[in-house]
Design an enzyme around this catalytic site. Structure first.
Site, PDB file in Angstrom:
ATOM      1  N   ASN A 127      42.422  39.298  59.438  1.00 41.32           N
ATOM      2  CA  ASN A 127      43.798  39.795  59.540  1.00 41.32           C
ATOM      3  C   ASN A 127      44.152  39.831  61.028  1.00 41.32           C
ATOM      4  OD1 ASN A 127      46.104  41.336  59.640  1.00 41.32           O
ATOM      5  ND2 ASN A 127      45.374  42.900  58.206  1.00 41.32           N
TER       6      ASN A 127
ATOM      7  N   LYS B  75      41.441  42.083  62.716  1.00 43.30           N
ATOM      8  CA  LYS B  75      40.693  42.965  61.824  1.00 43.30           C
ATOM      9  C   LYS B  75      39.913  42.086  60.861  1.00 43.30           C
ATOM     10  CE  LYS B  75      44.292  46.484  61.732  1.00 43.30           C
ATOM     11  NZ  LYS B  75      45.433  46.914  60.966  1.00 43.30           N
TER      12      LYS B  75
ATOM     13  N   ARG C 217      45.216  36.563  56.529  1.00 41.00           N
ATOM     14  CA  ARG C 217      46.612  36.990  56.567  1.00 41.00           C
ATOM     15  C   ARG C 217      47.366  36.026  57.479  1.00 41.00           C
ATOM     16  NH1 ARG C 217      48.956  41.760  60.072  1.00 41.00           N
ATOM     17  NH2 ARG C 217      51.136  41.552  59.557  1.00 41.00           N
TER      18      ARG C 217
ATOM     19  N   HIS D  48      55.321  42.162  56.597  1.00 40.95           N
ATOM     20  CA  HIS D  48      54.496  43.240  56.031  1.00 40.95           C
ATOM     21  C   HIS D  48      54.277  43.061  54.531  1.00 40.95           C
ATOM     22  CE1 HIS D  48      55.587  46.070  59.552  1.00 40.95           C
ATOM     23  NE2 HIS D  48      54.346  45.644  59.695  1.00 40.95           N
TER      24      HIS D  48
ATOM     25  N   HIS E   7      56.674  51.191  55.466  1.00 39.13           N
ATOM     26  CA  HIS E   7      55.403  50.894  56.126  1.00 39.13           C
ATOM     27  C   HIS E   7      55.587  51.151  57.621  1.00 39.13           C
ATOM     28  CE1 HIS E   7      51.430  49.254  56.529  1.00 39.13           C
ATOM     29  NE2 HIS E   7      51.866  48.568  57.577  1.00 39.13           N
TER      30      HIS E   7
ATOM     31  N   ASN F 222      52.214  50.300  63.991  1.00 40.35           N
ATOM     32  CA  ASN F 222      52.753  49.783  65.257  1.00 40.35           C
ATOM     33  C   ASN F 222      53.950  48.884  64.975  1.00 40.35           C
ATOM     34  OD1 ASN F 222      51.101  50.982  67.242  1.00 40.35           O
ATOM     35  ND2 ASN F 222      49.413  49.666  66.588  1.00 40.35           N
ATOM     36  N   GLY F 223      53.793  48.047  63.960  1.00 39.87           N
ATOM     37  CA  GLY F 223      54.949  47.344  63.405  1.00 39.87           C
ATOM     38  C   GLY F 223      55.462  48.216  62.268  1.00 39.87           C
TER      39      GLY F 223
ATOM     40  N   ARG G 200      58.365  47.063  69.956  1.00 40.95           N
ATOM     41  CA  ARG G 200      59.475  46.177  69.577  1.00 40.95           C
ATOM     42  C   ARG G 200      60.764  46.985  69.452  1.00 40.95           C
ATOM     43  NH1 ARG G 200      56.483  43.536  64.423  1.00 40.95           N
ATOM     44  NH2 ARG G 200      54.429  44.092  65.222  1.00 40.95           N
TER      45      ARG G 200
ATOM     46  N   GLY H 104      49.805  53.464  59.723  1.00 43.95           N
ATOM     47  CA  GLY H 104      49.155  54.521  60.521  1.00 43.95           C
ATOM     48  C   GLY H 104      50.012  55.759  60.683  1.00 43.95           C
ATOM     49  N   ILE H 105      51.310  55.585  60.914  1.00 50.37           N
ATOM     50  CA  ILE H 105      52.202  56.745  61.086  1.00 50.37           C
ATOM     51  C   ILE H 105      52.533  57.350  59.721  1.00 50.37           C
ATOM     52  CG2 ILE H 105      54.442  57.513  61.973  1.00 50.37           C
ATOM     53  CD1 ILE H 105      54.360  54.946  63.805  1.00 50.37           C
TER      54      ILE H 105
ATOM     55  N   GLU I 103      45.466  45.999  53.258  1.00 48.36           N
ATOM     56  CA  GLU I 103      45.715  44.552  53.296  1.00 48.36           C
ATOM     57  C   GLU I 103      44.430  43.765  53.067  1.00 48.36           C
ATOM     58  OE1 GLU I 103      47.405  44.787  57.225  1.00 48.36           O
ATOM     59  OE2 GLU I 103      49.367  44.206  56.475  1.00 48.36           O
TER      60      GLU I 103
HETATM   61  P1  ADP Z   1      49.107  48.435  63.070  1.00 47.71           P
HETATM   62  O1  ADP Z   1      50.531  48.162  62.670  1.00 47.71           O
HETATM   63  O2  ADP Z   1      48.748  47.872  64.411  1.00 47.71           O
HETATM   64  O3  ADP Z   1      48.097  48.171  61.975  1.00 47.71           O
HETATM   65  P2  ADP Z   1      48.610  51.241  62.474  1.00 47.71           P
HETATM   66  O4  ADP Z   1      49.051  51.107  61.046  1.00 47.71           O
HETATM   67  O5  ADP Z   1      47.178  51.512  62.753  1.00 47.71           O
HETATM   68  O6  ADP Z   1      49.097  50.013  63.352  1.00 47.71           O
HETATM   69  O7  ADP Z   1      49.508  52.415  63.113  1.00 47.71           O
HETATM   70  C1  ADP Z   1      49.366  52.781  64.438  1.00 47.71           C
HETATM   71  C2  ADP Z   1      50.284  53.961  64.696  1.00 47.71           C
HETATM   72  O8  ADP Z   1      49.896  55.047  63.837  1.00 47.71           O
HETATM   73  C3  ADP Z   1      50.214  54.478  66.129  1.00 47.71           C
HETATM   74  O9  ADP Z   1      51.502  54.783  66.624  1.00 47.71           O
HETATM   75  C4  ADP Z   1      49.444  55.772  65.957  1.00 47.71           C
HETATM   76  O10 ADP Z   1      49.787  56.728  66.928  1.00 47.71           O
HETATM   77  C5  ADP Z   1      49.898  56.223  64.600  1.00 47.71           C
HETATM   78  N1  ADP Z   1      48.983  57.236  64.072  1.00 47.71           N
HETATM   79  C6  ADP Z   1      47.738  57.065  63.589  1.00 47.71           C
HETATM   80  N2  ADP Z   1      47.206  58.260  63.246  1.00 47.71           N
HETATM   81  C7  ADP Z   1      48.147  59.198  63.516  1.00 47.71           C
HETATM   82  C8  ADP Z   1      48.229  60.623  63.385  1.00 47.71           C
HETATM   83  N3  ADP Z   1      47.211  61.326  62.888  1.00 47.71           N
HETATM   84  N4  ADP Z   1      49.365  61.233  63.750  1.00 47.71           N
HETATM   85  C9  ADP Z   1      50.401  60.533  64.262  1.00 47.71           C
HETATM   86  N5  ADP Z   1      50.394  59.196  64.398  1.00 47.71           N
HETATM   87  C10 ADP Z   1      49.292  58.542  64.044  1.00 47.71           C
END
Ligand code: ADP
Length: 413
Positions: free
Chosen positions: A15, A22, A95, A183, A210, A213-214, A243, A332-333, A383
């Site tokens: 990925n 990843k 991916r 996504h 979703h 970061n993106g 972005r 992640g968020i 994913e």
């Molecule tokens: P990617 O799109 O690169 O796969 P992720 O899905 O890992 O990214 O998301 C990364 C985001 O998630 C970053 O902004 C990170 O700060 C946020 N994040 C991860 N864990 C937490 C948390 N416990 N609280 C707030 N934000 C978080």
């Protein structure tokens, strides 16, 4: 590969992001036990890092490593696979961020497919070259591995015409310019989980958020994606880590002439210097900004703009759906930040959406209150598992490897 073989297979998933890769290894064919997962980070930039998690022992390893490009990760990955006794990979799922107008489903990696993807490189110049290099590299290193490409755009292929067409001269549509949406693997993985959780009865008017970061939203009506926030490229829609998301197109020409920027510099400005990083001037990471927001107004404003724009798009796509039955957070968020989820949902009470504060803080699977008319869920987007499943499904549907044209490229052995 026969159907029988696919029940035992070991599958590698790759990925690739713009500066990360990843990977995961799944054993046991269709039962898909994740055995190993890891990430090469900061590829092509100083401070490269490799992390590996052994799911069998729970062991984690992390080391600094200099990574020139995505393809240079492959020999290192090969060493890792040997170290963990997983060198007998039989299939690989990749991916691929962009499939252009024609790829609506996973596809076997063949010389013809790679040729098509090379032609699509201008559509996703930050992603496709790396994915192509990985497919070619793997075919050289492991010619017997059957490879499958899974496209992030495929989820949105059936967007209705009014969501798909961009309001620019029609001649560009003939060249493949349209709203694609991205996504798709994350959305599909969430949708399948939701399907399982609701015993096959999907909410009719569903919004998938979703947020990593993106970040993007998908509006799903009766199981079909009917609109999404990203557009022709993954730069559009929501504010993201680096972005800009949607901006006035007039700004592009204004800044280009103000600072005499060429297309590459413009692209860098909107994809790598903007979003949360651009606004905060310190970090693209939500955790950093949350930690700093009380003492740094730029961090507070960056988060406020992020939440405002996300709420604004939730409202827009809710209108497209004609109301809302369920909202699902992932990424992640979306999966980890109760604070951001709370701020996003504040103001959506007019939809009959109310969160349960304790469930939200606990990160429960359902975080809406019992009286909420909209069910709000958290579902982890996986994913990698989807890539493994899709690769096996396609390969097991193929009667035998001999029936498939042999993979070859100019540089293949
Ligand atoms: P990617 O799109 O690169 O796969 P992720 O899905 O890992 O990214 O998301 C990364 C985001 O998630 C970053 O902004 C990170 O700060 C946020 N994040 C991860 N864990 C937490 C948390 N416990 N609280 C707030 N934000 C978080």
């Amino acid at each position: 590969m026969s159907t029988a073989d696919s029940t035992r297979q070991t599958v590698l998933t790759l990925n690739s992001g713009s500066s990360s890769l990843k990977f995961a290894v799944f054993e046991g064919g269709s039962s898909r036990q994740r055995r190993l997962s890891g990430k090469f980070d900061r590829i092509g930039i100083p401070g490269g890092e490799l992390s590996v998690t052994d799911l069998k022992s729970g062991g984690k390893a992390r080391r600094s490593i200099s990574l020139r490009d995505h393809a240079s990760c492959l020999p290192i990955l090969d060493e890792i696979l040997r170290e963990y006794g997983l060198e007998n990979i039989e299939a690989a799922g990749h991916r691929v961020v962009h499939g252009g107008p024609n790829h609506t489903a996973p596809a076997r990696v063949t010389a013809a497919l790679l040729g098509e993807l090379r032609r699509l490189e201008p559509f996703a110049p930050n992603h496709l070259p790396a994915a192509i290099a990985l497919m070619e590299g793997l075919s050289r290193e492991r010619p017997k591995v059957s490879q499958v490409a899974c496209f992030d755009t495929a989820f949105h292929q059936d967007l209705p015409v009014e969501a798909r067409l961009l309001a620019i001269p029609r001649r560009y549509a003939a060249q493949g310019v349209r709203r694609y949406g991205f996504h798709g693997l994350a959305f599909e993985s969430v949708l399948r989980d939701l399907h399982a959780q609701t015993r096959g009865i999907l909410p009719s008017r569903l919004l998938l958020a979703h947020l990593g970061n993106g970040a993007s939203l998908a509006a799903v009506r009766d199981g079909r994606c009917v609109d999404t926030t990203m557009g022709f490229t993954p730069l559009g829609g929501l504010v993201m880590s680096t972005r800009s998301g949607d901006i006035d197109p007039g700004l592009v020409t204004f800044l280009a002439s103000l600072e005499r920027l060429d297309p590459t510099q413009i692209e860098h400005l909107f994809s790598a210097e903007s979003g949360l990083l651009g606004l905060s001037e310190t970090s693209s990471d939500v955790r950093d900004l949350l930690a700093r927001e009380e003492t740094d107004s730029r961090a507070a404003e960056a988060l406020a703009v992020f939440c405002h724009q996300a709420r604004r798009f939730i409202g827009a796509l809710t209108a497209v759906l004609g109301g809302l039955d369920a909202l699902v957070f992932s990424g992640g968020i979306g999966e980890n930040s109760a604070v951001i989820r709370r701020r996003l949902c504040a103001g959506l009470e007019f939809l009959g959406l109310t969160l349960d504060a304790d469930r939200n803080v606990a990160g429960s699977p359902i975080i809406s209150s019992d009286r909420s008319k909209v069910t709000v869920r958290i579902i982890v987007a996986d994913e990698e598992r989807l890539l493994a499943a899709e690769a096996l499904a396609l390969l097991s549907a193929t009667t035998s490897p001999q029936a498939v044209p042999p993979f070859s490229t100019a540089s293949s052995p």
